[in-house]
Enzyme design. Structure first.
Site, short mmCIF file in Angstrom:
data_model
loop_
_atom_site.label_atom_id
_atom_site.label_comp_id
_atom_site.label_asym_id
_atom_site.label_seq_id
_atom_site.Cartn_x
_atom_site.Cartn_y
_atom_site.Cartn_z
N TYR A 65 -60.68 2.55 -53.76
CA TYR A 65 -60.33 3.82 -53.08
C TYR A 65 -60.46 4.99 -54.04
O TYR A 65 -61.16 5.97 -53.75
CB TYR A 65 -58.89 3.75 -52.53
CG TYR A 65 -58.31 5.10 -52.15
CD1 TYR A 65 -58.84 5.84 -51.10
CD2 TYR A 65 -57.24 5.65 -52.87
CE1 TYR A 65 -58.32 7.09 -50.76
CE2 TYR A 65 -56.71 6.89 -52.54
CZ TYR A 65 -57.25 7.61 -51.49
OH TYR A 65 -56.74 8.85 -51.16
N THR A 88 -57.05 13.28 -54.20
CA THR A 88 -55.84 12.58 -54.60
C THR A 88 -55.67 12.60 -56.12
O THR A 88 -56.66 12.74 -56.85
CB THR A 88 -55.93 11.12 -54.11
OG1 THR A 88 -54.95 10.33 -54.78
CG2 THR A 88 -57.29 10.49 -54.43
N ASP A 89 -54.43 12.41 -56.56
CA ASP A 89 -54.20 12.30 -58.02
C ASP A 89 -54.68 10.94 -58.55
O ASP A 89 -54.76 10.74 -59.76
CB ASP A 89 -52.72 12.51 -58.35
CG ASP A 89 -51.78 11.51 -57.68
OD1 ASP A 89 -52.25 10.67 -56.87
OD2 ASP A 89 -50.57 11.53 -57.98
N GLU A 90 -54.99 10.00 -57.63
CA GLU A 90 -55.36 8.66 -58.08
C GLU A 90 -56.69 8.66 -58.84
O GLU A 90 -57.00 7.71 -59.56
CB GLU A 90 -55.38 7.68 -56.90
CG GLU A 90 -54.03 7.65 -56.22
CD GLU A 90 -53.86 6.58 -55.15
OE1 GLU A 90 -54.55 5.55 -55.20
OE2 GLU A 90 -53.01 6.80 -54.26
N LYS A 138 -63.00 8.30 -54.05
CA LYS A 138 -62.53 9.69 -54.01
C LYS A 138 -63.02 10.45 -55.24
O LYS A 138 -63.41 11.61 -55.16
CB LYS A 138 -61.00 9.76 -53.92
CG LYS A 138 -60.40 9.29 -52.61
CD LYS A 138 -60.78 10.13 -51.39
CE LYS A 138 -60.17 11.51 -51.38
NZ LYS A 138 -60.44 12.20 -50.09
#
Ligand code: NAD
Ligand code: TYD
Length: 351
Positions: A157, A132-134, A161
């Site tokens: 989260y 993810t870009d998060e 990741k």
């Protein structure tokens, strides 16, 4: 039957995974696609009922946290490649309880890496890690995430990741293990579990329930149609460089409040309700803890090197999505019965 590749898709019964499995099963009849999924609350085999009898599709119920499950799947299918999507994926749940995220996203990923490293011989393998870009943290009004942006995860989260991305990259640098990573922005589309913003709002609009916008609604997300994420994974899996990561996003930034208002308009039109009806359901509720302000992706590497581009505008993709939810109300009724009710009460009744 001899298959050119045997790809283990983890998390294939989830939102993005089911779109990816369907795409690969239909497009590559000479690949065997093995959907390896624990079937958590987010996994639903009904998402794949249209392809479940395809000759190049198999389902294996397993948990990536359990090494024996992965070993059994290997013994059964001798998979040659992995596209790894299995994860705990919802930020709000990670705030309530991070440990499931550590187990599946970190421990599960390392289990998979280790077993593949032990079993695979020769050069003809790919371990594609879907992320993810998060992991890059939160942006102010200016700038975009690049592949070279330093990691700065802020939620449990995104921390899990980011950790899994680091392990995947460490296997490449330490052992020369054949990895690829993609970091994508927020997806939307059919079969999306209604804990995430867009399907939650669609479900609440349908049921005339309040539309809970966190904080003042000024947070920004960059939305991509799930089918376009899948085509990006296809391009990276086949043509991306080993050891490289690719950012995926559609240059499509929306503040949450503008997005929810636009969705209300689309839904009012589709449902034949007077314009403005659903917007009245919007309520501003307590903000998410540590709420990241803005995510925005620069996908030029993917566009320039691999020729990828999104196939629909946001307006087209959202119209298709709303249409799917309206035509598949039994899907949403099923996934919102039972455990979803207590989740919703716990998360929203106190806000
Ligand atoms: P999802 O929550 O809809 O699906 C996750 C799937 O993984 C489910 O089918 C679930 O049963 C399975 N799973 C969970 N724990 C497992 C375990 N221990 N062993 C085996 N299977 C397990 O998630 P999604 O939105 O489809 O996301 C898929 C992947 O893409 C995730 O890795 C996520 O981080 C990443 N991603 C998601 C988005 C997004 O907007 N949804 C954006 C970028 C990246
Ligand atoms: P979400 O779909 O959970 O994705 P992510 O947190 O991974 O970006 O949330 C998207 C945005 O919408 C995020 O800024 C939080 C906000 N949001 C709400 O305002 N209300 C809600 O009920 C939900 C689920 C999210």
């Amino acid at each position: 039957m001899h298959f050119k590749k045997k790809i283990l898709v983890t998390g294939g019964a989830g939102f993005i995974g089911s779109h990816l499995v369907r795409h690969f099963v239909n497009k590559y009849p000479d690949y065997l696609i093995i959907n390896f999924d624990k079937l958590t609350y987010a996994g639903n085999l009904e998402n794949l009922s249209d392809i479940e009898t395809a000759l190049n599709y198999k389902f294996f119920k397993g948990d990536i946290v359990e090494k024996n499950d992965i070993l059994e799947a290997f013994q059964k299918y001798e998979f040659t490649d992995v596209i790894h999507l299995a994860a705990e994926s919802h930020v709000d749940r990670s705030i309530e309880g991070p440990m499931d995220f550590v187990m599946t996203n970190v421990v599960g990923t390392v289990n998979l890496l280790q077993i593949c490293k032990e079993k695979w011989q020769g050069n003809n393998h790919v371990f594609h890690h879907v992320s993810t870009d998060e992991v890059f943290g939160s942006l102010n009004e200016e700038g975009f995430f690049l592949e070279t942006t330093a990691y700065d995860p802020r939620s449990p989260y995104s921390a899990s990741k980011a950790s899994s991305d680091h392990f995947v990259r460490a296997f490449y640098h330490t052992y020369g293990f054949p990895i690829k990573i993609s970091n994508c922005s927020n997806n939307y589309g059919s079969h999306h579990f209604p804990e995430k913003l867009i399907p939650l709002m669609i479900n609440n609009i349908l049921n005339h329930k309040p539309l809970p916008v966190y904080g003042n609604g000024s947070n920004i997300r960059d939305w991509l149609w799930v089918v376009d994420h899948v085509s990006a994974i296809d391009a990276i899996f086949h043509d991306g460089h080993i050891g490289s990561s690719y950012n995926v996003g559609g240059l499509n930034e929306w503040t949450n409040i503008d997005l929810v208002k636009y969705l209300c308009e689309v839904m009012d039109r589709e449902l034949g309700r007077p314009l403005g009806t659903s917007e009245k359901l919007i309520v501003f509720v307590e903000d998410r803890k540590g709420h990241d302000h803005r995510y925005a992706i620069d996908a030029s590497k993917l566009v320039n090197d691999l020729g990828w581009k999104p196939s629909v505008t946001f307006e087209e993709g959202l119209a298709l999505t709303v249409k799917w939810y309206l035509e598949n109300q039994s899907w949403i009724e099923k996934v919102t019965s039972g455990a979803y009710q207590s989740y919703y009460e716990k998360m929203y009744n106190t806000k």
